[in-house]
Write an enzyme that holds these catalytic residues in place. Structure first.
Site, PDB file in Angstrom:
ATOM      1  N   ASP A   6       0.887  -1.163   0.000  1.00 21.64           N
ATOM      2  CA  ASP A   6       0.000   0.000   0.000  1.00 21.64           C
ATOM      3  C   ASP A   6       0.923   1.211   0.000  1.00 21.64           C
ATOM      4  O   ASP A   6       1.540   1.535   1.011  1.00 21.64           O
ATOM      5  CB  ASP A   6      -0.888  -0.045   1.262  1.00 21.64           C
ATOM      6  N   LYS A  68       2.839  11.666  -3.401  1.00 19.19           N
ATOM      7  CA  LYS A  68       1.936  10.834  -4.196  1.00 19.19           C
ATOM      8  C   LYS A  68       1.003  11.717  -5.032  1.00 19.19           C
ATOM      9  O   LYS A  68       0.563  11.347  -6.105  1.00 19.19           O
ATOM     10  CB  LYS A  68       1.132   9.933  -3.254  1.00 19.19           C
ATOM     11  N   GLU A 145      -7.401   0.655  -4.445  1.00 15.75           N
ATOM     12  CA  GLU A 145      -7.384   0.615  -2.969  1.00 15.75           C
ATOM     13  C   GLU A 145      -8.713   0.140  -2.359  1.00 15.75           C
ATOM     14  O   GLU A 145      -8.707  -0.734  -1.493  1.00 15.75           O
ATOM     15  CB  GLU A 145      -6.961   1.974  -2.403  1.00 15.75           C
ATOM     16  N   ASP A 168     -13.304   4.997   1.505  1.00 17.73           N
ATOM     17  CA  ASP A 168     -11.854   5.017   1.711  1.00 17.73           C
ATOM     18  C   ASP A 168     -11.312   6.446   1.610  1.00 17.73           C
ATOM     19  O   ASP A 168     -11.168   6.984   0.509  1.00 17.73           O
ATOM     20  CB  ASP A 168     -11.211   4.103   0.640  1.00 17.73           C
TER      21      ASP A 168
END
Ligand code: AMP
Length: 568
Positions: A6, A68, A145, A168
């Site tokens: 992850d 990211k 994800e 999420d």
């Protein structure tokens, strides 16, 4: 052995599928969460994880976090005079995780499943795959994800028939997926999300509120050190408000202290706009799955930012029930990635499990339309693959040029849901010659192939000549070519990574430096002497001297962290 990773905005985790279950692998500090931070030490070596995070405040010009967000873009970050792309910084994180897994498992790791936000675009996915390559990993699969989170939950519920939604909210992105679980088949029915909304934005809201409420000299608003310290305090206050009713943000600059007290209700009020933005993707995913909120059996939380009580309240209000958080929201995605690794390795324990996913957004091309009066209107978006189509998928559509005897065709590829291309995301352009025939003889078959990794291939075949052209994304600054990846791989391999066995000490020292900057007066002098004493012990390279000093220094740091230390 395939590992699951992850690669998060804030933290990253690595996991394996072992003896019929997922297991998280701790890093050399014994922690399963490795902060997604990179720093360059004064001697040019690279620090990854917690040591780097500690240096965000003390060495902001040598440290990077939250990169990211820049995956798939051309942005570079400058660290200690060197430029890095987001893929490269991510690769350094992946390399550290890979080394942790190799140390724990005693084998070389060369393959990985890496999770990405479902809403990551083609360029962001390709950048993630490139980061894997730069770290010496073959990326077996890019896994969405929320799908990973669903796999982690689904594996425990595999005998049940259930329908659930994964909510999420990570550090930088928000994803929603609706899933159906039936006789071991896990089917994603719909996904939606927002690539630019995450826990970091709630922290930034708090920072803006601080500036609004406290009179701070204008110059401090662009002061690197002040800002990093403020971000750290705002982040701590945000987390504190997940457990306590009130929190304080306190930043000291040149002997002046700026303080702001805040309670949970105030945080909710200032973040109202963001809470509203969380609703849209949920509604879209339900609409696409043809479901009402009441038809769901469960709502599952993933991502650290779902710890915020206001987010939980919002979820409870939207669904009329309390969400499920049986699995730690920070860990659920990595645990699911290991399940996918188990599936890839065809582990017997997962024999009956099948997983299907969907394309989270529509993919199509730019077309011109003939209006009622015969005139042409340009720039319309025509989807070839509609969002939430199960993947892998390949669709073909025939198009004709606008003009008679047209010599060339320029095909612009977009993703998104807007009617006009200008409001969608441009993926690339394909340009090729046409045989210069009458319009009706110049048909071109456009094929879009979207694979399980969420990567797109576009082929255009001129029907008359059977000549096929494949999209090479040009002029997209967000992507590295294979040759560039190979060159950067060599350059990155030459960077010295701080040795794992010394990282624990380096992390303690970095933490000491940060705390030193936060205290004042004679406390500071005394604390500085303690740091020097620990440094000296380290220089002796004598473990009998280092170990007790380390324990003492760590206790001191813990006390300093809680403002409770006294000069001895
Ligand atoms: P992830 O990308 O899933 O690691 O999510 C990290 C995000 O969760 C960051 O924005 C954190 O600030 C946030 N987060 C983690 N723990 C908490 C907490 N206890 N309260 C509020 N936010 C948190």
């Amino acid at each position: 052995m395939i590992v699951g990773i992850d690669l998060g905005t804030t933290n990253s985790l690595i996991s394996v599928w072992e003896h019929g279950a997922s297991r998280l692998i701790p890093n050399c500090l014994g922690e399963v969460l490795t902060p997604s931070c990179v720093s360059i030490d004064e001697d040019g070596s690279i620090l990854v994880g917690r040591a780097a995070r500690e240096r965000l405040q003390t060495h902001p010009d040598r440290t990077a976090a939250v990169f990211k967000r820049y995956m798939g873009s051309d942005k570079t970050l400058r660290l200690g005079g060197k430029e890095f792309r987001a893929e490269e910084l991510s690769a350094l994180i992946l390399r550290a995780l890979k080394e942790d897994a190799e140390a724990a498992l005693g084998i070389a790791i060369t393959e990985a499943i890496i999770t990405v936000p479902a809403y990551f675009s083609d360029a962001q996915r390709k950048a993630t795959r490139a980061a894997g390559q730069l770290a010496g990993l073959r990326v077996e699969r890019l896994l969405n994800e929320p799908t990973a989170a669903a796999l982690a939950y689904g594996i425990h519920l595999r005998d049940a028939e259930t329908r659930f939604l994964v909510f999420d909210l990570g550090g930088g992105t928000f994803d929603v997926s609706v899933l159906d679980l039936f006789e071991g088949v896990m089917e994603v029915r719909a996904s939606a999300g927002d690539n630019m909304l995450g826990g970091e934005d709630f922290m930034r809201c708090l920072v803006d509120y601080f500036f609004e409420q406290r009179k701070v000299p204008v110059s401090l608003k662009s002061d690197h050190y002040f800002l990093q310290s403020l971000y750290a305090q705002a982040e701590a206050a945000k987390r504190m408000l997940s457990e306590a009713a009130t929190a304080a943000i306190r930043v000291v600059h040149n002997e002046t202290e700026y303080q702001l007290d805040i309670d949970e209700q105030a945080l909710e009020r200032i973040c109202e706009g963001m809470l509203r933005r969380l609703r849209d993707p949920v509604e879209r995913a339900l609409r696409d799955a043809n479901l009402r909120a009441t038809e769901l059996d469960n709502v599952v939380l993933a991502g650290g930012a779902t710890r915020m009580p206001m987010v939980r309240r919002l979820v409870a209000r939207m669904f009329g029930r309390f969400p499920s958080c049986d699995i730690n929201p920070d860990e659920v995605v990595a645990l699911g990635a290991a399940v996918q690794a188990g599936l890839k390795m065809r582990d017997a324990a997962l024999n009956e499990v099948v997983m299907t996913d969907v394309a989270p957004y529509s993919l199509g091309i730019d077309v011109s339309m003939t209006l009622g009066d015969g005139s042409l209107s340009h720039g319309h978006f025509d989807p070839v693959i509609e969002r939430n189509t199960p993947v892998p998928v390949s669709r073909v559509k025939r198009y004709y040029p606008v003009a008679e005897q047209q010599k060339q065709l320029q095909l612009n590829v977009f993703q998104g849901e807007a009617r006009m291309c200008r409001d969608n995301v441009r993926l690339g352009t394909l340009q090729f010659a046409l045989p210069q025939l009458a319009r009706e003889d110049s048909g071109v078959d456009i094929r879009f192939t979207y694979d399980v990794n969420g990567l797109l291939q576009v082929d255009a075949t001129v029907v008359k000549t059977a000549h096929t052209h494949t999209l090479v994304i040009e002029g997209n600054p967000g992507l590295l070519t294979e040759a560039e990846i190979a060159a950067r791989f060599v350059a990155l391999s030459e960077l010295k990574i701080h040795p794992r066995d010394r990282l624990e000490h380096r992390t303690l020292l970095a933490r000491g430096e940060r705390l030193y900057q936060q205290i004042r007066g004679n406390q500071r002098e005394w604390f500085g002497a303690q740091i020097s004493a620990f440094e000296q012990a380290l220089e002796s390279q004598d473990n009998r001297r280092i170990d007790p000093q380390r324990r003492e220094f760590e206790t001191l740091l813990n006390e300093a962290e809680h403002d409770s230390f006294t000069i001895r």
